[in-house]
Design a protein around this motif. Sequence first.
Motif, mmCIF file in Angstrom:
data_model
loop_
_atom_site.group_PDB
_atom_site.id
_atom_site.type_symbol
_atom_site.label_atom_id
_atom_site.label_comp_id
_atom_site.label_asym_id
_atom_site.label_seq_id
_atom_site.Cartn_x
_atom_site.Cartn_y
_atom_site.Cartn_z
ATOM 1 N N TYR A 138 0.904 -1.233 -0.033
ATOM 2 C CA TYR A 138 0.060 0.004 0.078
ATOM 3 C C TYR A 138 0.795 1.229 0.109
ATOM 4 O O TYR A 138 0.544 2.234 -0.650
ATOM 5 N N ILE A 139 1.911 1.228 0.796
ATOM 6 C CA ILE A 139 2.720 2.483 0.783
ATOM 7 C C ILE A 139 3.573 2.724 -0.657
ATOM 8 O O ILE A 139 3.791 3.703 -1.209
ATOM 9 N N GLY A 140 3.881 1.455 -1.160
ATOM 10 C CA GLY A 140 4.382 1.636 -2.662
ATOM 11 C C GLY A 140 3.444 2.126 -3.529
ATOM 12 O O GLY A 140 3.812 2.931 -4.560
ATOM 13 N N TYR A 141 1.979 2.092 -3.368
ATOM 14 C CA TYR A 141 1.371 2.847 -4.369
ATOM 15 C C TYR A 141 1.292 4.340 -4.346
ATOM 16 O O TYR A 141 1.000 4.879 -5.446
ATOM 17 N N ALA A 142 1.630 4.917 -3.362
ATOM 18 C CA ALA A 142 1.813 6.289 -3.284
ATOM 19 C C ALA A 142 2.938 6.901 -2.288
ATOM 20 O O ALA A 142 3.037 7.781 -1.542
ATOM 21 N N LYS A 143 4.141 6.177 -2.585
ATOM 22 C CA LYS A 143 5.254 6.265 -1.536
ATOM 23 C C LYS A 143 5.764 7.993 -1.663
ATOM 24 O O LYS A 143 6.040 8.657 -0.707
ATOM 25 N N ASN B 129 7.068 15.445 5.267
ATOM 26 C CA ASN B 129 7.540 16.518 5.194
ATOM 27 C C ASN B 129 6.873 17.523 5.671
ATOM 28 O O ASN B 129 7.517 18.799 6.430
ATOM 29 N N VAL B 130 5.593 17.666 5.280
ATOM 30 C CA VAL B 130 4.673 18.734 5.832
ATOM 31 C C VAL B 130 4.390 18.546 7.218
ATOM 32 O O VAL B 130 4.255 19.575 7.902
ATOM 33 N N ALA B 131 4.291 17.546 7.967
ATOM 34 C CA ALA B 131 4.271 17.269 9.257
ATOM 35 C C ALA B 131 5.317 17.836 10.142
ATOM 36 O O ALA B 131 5.313 18.455 11.098
ATOM 37 N N ILE B 132 6.557 17.595 9.539
ATOM 38 C CA ILE B 132 7.777 18.446 10.097
ATOM 39 C C ILE B 132 7.706 19.750 9.996
ATOM 40 O O ILE B 132 8.139 20.263 11.003
ATOM 41 N N GLU B 133 7.304 20.293 9.011
ATOM 42 C CA GLU B 133 6.991 21.837 8.773
ATOM 43 C C GLU B 133 6.089 22.360 9.905
ATOM 44 O O GLU B 133 6.358 23.211 10.517
ATOM 45 N N ARG C 128 -4.176 22.640 5.050
ATOM 46 C CA ARG C 128 -4.951 22.375 3.477
ATOM 47 C C ARG C 128 -4.112 21.709 2.743
ATOM 48 O O ARG C 128 -4.435 20.817 1.788
ATOM 49 N N GLU C 129 -2.654 21.942 2.673
ATOM 50 C CA GLU C 129 -1.978 21.218 1.847
ATOM 51 C C GLU C 129 -1.846 19.627 2.474
ATOM 52 O O GLU C 129 -1.864 18.649 1.394
ATOM 53 N N GLN C 130 -1.892 19.305 3.668
ATOM 54 C CA GLN C 130 -1.942 18.054 4.137
ATOM 55 C C GLN C 130 -3.266 17.316 3.620
ATOM 56 O O GLN C 130 -3.249 16.020 3.323
ATOM 57 N N MET C 131 -4.304 18.058 3.638
ATOM 58 C CA MET C 131 -5.639 17.619 3.261
ATOM 59 C C MET C 131 -5.535 17.082 1.634
ATOM 60 O O MET C 131 -6.200 15.900 1.205
ATOM 61 N N ARG C 132 -4.965 17.981 0.872
ATOM 62 C CA ARG C 132 -4.659 17.606 -0.587
ATOM 63 C C ARG C 132 -3.793 16.483 -0.669
ATOM 64 O O ARG C 132 -4.420 15.453 -1.562
ATOM 65 N N ILE C 133 -2.838 16.387 0.165
ATOM 66 C CA ILE C 133 -1.822 15.146 -0.109
ATOM 67 C C ILE C 133 -2.875 13.921 0.147
ATOM 68 O O ILE C 133 -2.957 12.926 -0.441
#
Length: 388
Positions: free
Chosen positions: A128-133, A141-145, A172-177
Amino acid sequence: MKRLILLFCVALCLVACGPDTPKDYYEIEGRVANVEDGAVFTLFRIDGNAGMGIAHDTLRGGKFHFRITPEAAKEHLTLLCWRDDFPSMAAHIWAEAGDKVVITGKDKLVYTWKVDGPAPENRSSQRYIGYAKELYEELQNVAIEENTLRLKGQEPGADMAQLQAKYDSLGREQMRIVCDIHGRLLGCMKPHKMDEVGMMHLNEMANLCRYDSEYPHRAKVEALYNALNEKWLNHPTAEQIRINLYPPQEATVGEPMIDGEFYDLEGGRHTLSELNGYYILLDLWSCGCGPCIMALPEMGEIAEQYKGRLQVVSITTDTDKVWREASGRHTMSWHNWSDGKQETGIYAHYDQGGIPNYTLISPEGMVVDRWMGYGQGSIRQKIAEHLK
């Protein structure tokens, strides 16, 4: 005679050199590059909706190690580093006695580290991770920001308005991702190939269907859920997915309370209606919720202060096992009940999007007020407003 002695020695040798004695523990070994030594990793055991920290280890020479005696045949675990330069997203691990799990990473993005272990759930999770790594990496990276912004907000003279605007932008960027990730996963998920990990992801999606009116994948999530076979529709997670997609009646201020059937630690049976004639402070909590635990002393003080007028009722969202263990660690002099349904029972009717979650009910059984979250003195202030 010599031949018999020789055969006996060979037999002993076969026993001594035979299969290893089954192990009553599993091991998790981490091999991490590009991360300085000293990072502390915490391993959590997942039980229902709660994650209990069970072990810590410090990165030394690019390695960490856990040796754990399991409490169940197979355990679901998460691995996290609480440092601000790491994302608040944990790697998922499944293990049972005798397993050796190897985790490898080349950065601080823990969620997308490679988890290699015998349990099939590990392979499924990695798939599953590989589908959208690359999207998962972007999300971390956004979470670290976000962590960086939070630290800046603690500095003297910080421009809070500007920081809040940036924080909102990152949200908003998190939700988009997240929506992009779910789109990728839904394109690969098939009802006839469903598994434990797929149910976990489907529940995450259903949760957004409930709380985000603009979530773009609702139709696909509903279609996938409705196409599940009987095995997966009877899976414990399926009930949570159903409630998220099709929420039950919600308790509403000004309307009669919604009741349920509960039991206490001794097995005694209860309902909220047995407390008619008193105000009821209904507290929905979990032992894995920090603010829930912080609020316990104040609730004890309120129960004593308003004795004769108010009954405090705490209802857990944890599994029976976790609830009983937590009740042994935290003194609760008021009603401490469970309906055994975690978030699919009474919680589903009083849900406000998180915990701690409070509802005040009148002596006549009417919902008077509802609120969420805890700060020191906040419950006392609310009760004082209504019980003048």
